[in-house]
Design an enzyme around this catalytic site. Structure first.
Site, PDB file in Angstrom:
ATOM      1  N   THR A   1       0.831  -1.214   0.000  1.00 36.05           N
ATOM      2  CA  THR A   1       0.000   0.000   0.000  1.00 36.05           C
ATOM      3  C   THR A   1       0.859   1.255   0.000  1.00 36.05           C
ATOM      4  O   THR A   1       0.533   2.247  -0.678  1.00 36.05           O
ATOM      5  CB  THR A   1      -0.937  -0.001   1.223  1.00 36.05           C
ATOM      6  OG1 THR A   1      -1.830  -1.114   1.120  1.00 36.05           O
ATOM      7  CG2 THR A   1      -1.737   1.284   1.301  1.00 36.05           C
TER       8      THR A   1
ATOM      9  N   SER B   1      -7.056  -1.015  -6.617  1.00 36.17           N
ATOM     10  CA  SER B   1      -6.635  -1.288  -5.245  1.00 36.17           C
ATOM     11  C   SER B   1      -5.131  -1.552  -5.292  1.00 36.17           C
ATOM     12  O   SER B   1      -4.594  -1.915  -6.346  1.00 36.17           O
ATOM     13  CB  SER B   1      -7.363  -2.525  -4.696  1.00 36.17           C
ATOM     14  OG  SER B   1      -6.727  -3.033  -3.545  1.00 36.17           O
ATOM     15  N   THR B   2      -4.474  -1.371  -4.167  1.00 36.63           N
ATOM     16  CA  THR B   2      -3.072  -1.800  -4.105  1.00 36.63           C
ATOM     17  C   THR B   2      -2.956  -3.257  -4.528  1.00 36.63           C
ATOM     18  O   THR B   2      -1.994  -3.653  -5.176  1.00 36.63           O
ATOM     19  CB  THR B   2      -2.531  -1.633  -2.676  1.00 36.63           C
ATOM     20  OG1 THR B   2      -2.454  -0.243  -2.354  1.00 36.63           O
ATOM     21  CG2 THR B   2      -1.148  -2.256  -2.520  1.00 36.63           C
ATOM     22  N   ASN B   3      -4.000  -4.029  -4.200  1.00 35.65           N
ATOM     23  CA  ASN B   3      -3.912  -5.475  -4.371  1.00 35.65           C
ATOM     24  C   ASN B   3      -3.967  -5.937  -5.818  1.00 35.65           C
ATOM     25  O   ASN B   3      -3.688  -7.110  -6.100  1.00 35.65           O
ATOM     26  CB  ASN B   3      -5.020  -6.160  -3.574  1.00 35.65           C
ATOM     27  CG  ASN B   3      -4.950  -5.811  -2.103  1.00 35.65           C
ATOM     28  OD1 ASN B   3      -3.937  -5.295  -1.623  1.00 35.65           O
ATOM     29  ND2 ASN B   3      -6.020  -6.073  -1.382  1.00 35.65           N
TER      30      ASN B   3
ATOM     31  N   THR C   1      37.071 -35.787 -12.533  1.00 41.34           N
ATOM     32  CA  THR C   1      35.831 -36.058 -11.806  1.00 41.34           C
ATOM     33  C   THR C   1      36.200 -36.302 -10.345  1.00 41.34           C
ATOM     34  O   THR C   1      37.183 -36.996 -10.058  1.00 41.34           O
ATOM     35  CB  THR C   1      35.104 -37.294 -12.372  1.00 41.34           C
ATOM     36  OG1 THR C   1      35.974 -38.426 -12.309  1.00 41.34           O
ATOM     37  CG2 THR C   1      34.672 -37.054 -13.817  1.00 41.34           C
TER      38      THR C   1
ATOM     39  N   SER D   1      47.296  -9.409  -1.270  1.00 43.26           N
ATOM     40  CA  SER D   1      47.604  -9.589   0.143  1.00 43.26           C
ATOM     41  C   SER D   1      48.313  -8.369   0.708  1.00 43.26           C
ATOM     42  O   SER D   1      49.097  -7.712   0.026  1.00 43.26           O
ATOM     43  CB  SER D   1      48.494 -10.822   0.338  1.00 43.26           C
ATOM     44  OG  SER D   1      48.904 -10.942   1.686  1.00 43.26           O
ATOM     45  N   SER D   2      48.043  -8.097   1.975  1.00 43.98           N
ATOM     46  CA  SER D   2      48.736  -7.011   2.680  1.00 43.98           C
ATOM     47  C   SER D   2      50.024  -7.509   3.316  1.00 43.98           C
ATOM     48  O   SER D   2      50.805  -6.715   3.835  1.00 43.98           O
ATOM     49  CB  SER D   2      47.817  -6.441   3.773  1.00 43.98           C
ATOM     50  OG  SER D   2      47.495  -7.455   4.721  1.00 43.98           O
TER      51      SER D   2
END
Length: 490
Positions: A101, A140-142, A187, A318-319
């Site tokens: 709504t 309607s909203t519906n 696999t 990477s740091s």
């Protein structure tokens, strides 16, 4: 801040004077602050709501329920929204109580106030044009909200499918580029039989192509709408024949082949088409994530893993570890997929939560569907342009893996038998010797025969019929085999 006073059944509120939304939108914005994502985040939904309101206005005018100047003003306001204007006035959170709504009233109020200004009146002068009495007439909203939701998902899919098709095309291009690169298929993460890297990428492309078709099929289910059903599908407050006329107008405005649902009561409460569409997105996300897993494995290492492909280097990884580069694009796709898969569960639970003649959880369903499409679209674009197009084959690594693998023994089973093949494979695994060396050592085949059988083209496709017909029904033992002068060097 300059304000104007508006009232509803709960009383009065001061609305910003320059706002095109009104009191009910403001109440909803104050009530619902959940995701931080406003309706404006999804322009497809606003566009679709405007189309529904325009279709209703056309139909109401035909039934003489709106005056011509009111109709023209509403239609002009709707066109503004369709063209992308005033979307910042849709401020309500996408997750909301009330079965949508608040979204419907946000649209009604914005359209009404745009129309009022076009008619030369002040915003909020609803005696001239009212959000409910005029913009929301015969609705309607519906019925308005789920109809707009169905359209918005189709619009979002229209933008997504070309992106997904482009990703598929790039995978196909890689399939052609890598068509001659022999590698080991696997696999259960164990060596299986040879294949080409091109075949692997072709399979990715076909896998995604299936879901392009499924998305388009799912959109056809969304073309059956419940506009004209109003509150619960009975069509209360609409003139006879309204639903058909309104949906016909909507089809012309939207360009979508929408039709009235065969049973409006059923259609008003049923979320089946949304659940189906969500399932397609989950299926696609699962495939994209699996492909990303494969790309991460194939590029792993680069020296101590598979290392059969090289992904484009997008950023330092990477740091603390110098030189490390991570597969960040497939990782981001994985995370996108997990979110979409989780969203499918949310959609399923919300659809199940419907009660009697309505489902109050529609806003959450629509949010998750539109958000999933948006995320997948952006992630597929990222994957194509920042990963797939730049992938390179590590030809040497692929060749070395084939040479050292025991998996090639499978290609020799029709020629030396399963028992001999099993024993050779076991010996190779235990000793570290190659399959080829052990075959030659035991004189099970000549080098020329072996080279012919292990040609790439003979290991990556079904055996030609000529070769099949020449096979014998029994297999020689190691002691009975000796090089044949008539076949040596053939």
């Amino acid at each position: 801040m300059n304000t104007r006073s508006e009232y509803d059944l709960l009383g009065t509120l001061d609305v910003p004077a320059d706002a095109f939304y009104g009191i009910q939108t403001l109440r909803a914005a104050n009530n619902f602050s959940i995701t931080g994502v406003a309706i404006s985040h999804f322009p497809e939904l606003i566009k679709a709501m405007a189309m529904v309101k325009a279709a209703a206005a056309h139909t109401n005018f035909e039934y003489k329920l709106l005056e011509e100047h009111q109709t023209n003003a509403i239609l002009s306001a709707c066109q503004e929204l369709i063209d992308g204007h005033y979307h910042n006035q849709f401020i309500v959170d996408v997750i909301q109580g009330g079965a949508g709504t608040s979204t419907n009233m946000n649209a009604n109020e914005v359209i009404a106030n745009i129309a009022l200004t076009k008619m030369g009146y002040q915003k909020g002068d609803y005696k001239k044009l009212h959000p409910n009495d005029h913009v929301n007439r015969s609705q309607s909203t519906n019925d308005a909200y789920p109809t707009a939701a169905s359209l918005s998902i189709q619009f979002a899919a229209d933008a997504f499918v070309p992106v997904l098709s482009s990703l598929k095309a790039s995978l196909e291009e890689k399939g052609r580029e890598f068509a001659s690169v022999l590698k080991m298929g696997r696999t259960q993460l164990q060596d299986a039989v040879p294949m080409t890297l091109g075949q692997e990428f072709d399979a990715f492309a076909v896998n995604l192509g299936e879901d392009i078709d499924r998305i388009q099929e799912a959109c056809t289910l969304l073309c059956e709408v419940n506009l004209g059903g109003t509150a619960i599908g009975t069509g209360i407050n609409t003139p006879a024949g309204y639903a058909k006329k309104a949906v016909d107008h909507l089809a012309k405005i939207s360009g979508k082949p929408v039709v009235p649902a065969t049973n409006l009561v059923e259609a008003t409460s049923d979320m089946g088409a949304f659940v189906f569409f969500s399932g397609i997105l989950k299926r696609l996300a699962t495939k994209l994530s699996k492909m990303s897993n494969d790309l991460r494995l194939l590029s792993s290492g680069p020296r101590t893993g598979f290392g059969e492909i090289k992904l484009p280097e997008m950023q330092p990884g990477s740091s603390i570890m110098p030189g490390k580069v991570n597969p960040v694009i497939p990782e981001a796709m994985n995370q996108t997929a997990y979110q979409v898969i989780a969203s499918d569960l949310a959609v399923t639970l919300a659809a199940e939560a419907g009660q009697l003649q309505l489902n109050a959880m529609e806003p959450m369903i629509i949010y998750n569907l539109l958000n999933s499409i948006k995320m997948l679209k952006e992630a597929c674009h990222m994957m194509e342009h920042r990963c797939i197009r730049g992938i390179e084959a590590n030809v040497d690594a692929c060749a070395a893996h084939v040479e050292n693998s025991i998996g090639i023994i499978t290609a020799l089973v029709p020629h030396i038998g399963y028992a001999n093949s099993s024993r050779i494979a076991r010996n190779a695994l235990m000793s570290g010797a190659t399959i080829k060396a052990l075959i030659l050592e035991e004189k099970l085949l000549t080098e020329a025969q072996l080279n012919e059988l292990l040609k790439p083209e003979n290991m990556i496709s079904p055996t030609p019929s000529a070769q099949t017909s020449s096979q014998t029904s029994s297999y020689p033992s190691p002691s009975s085999i000796s090089p044949s002068p008539t076949t040596e060097g053939v």
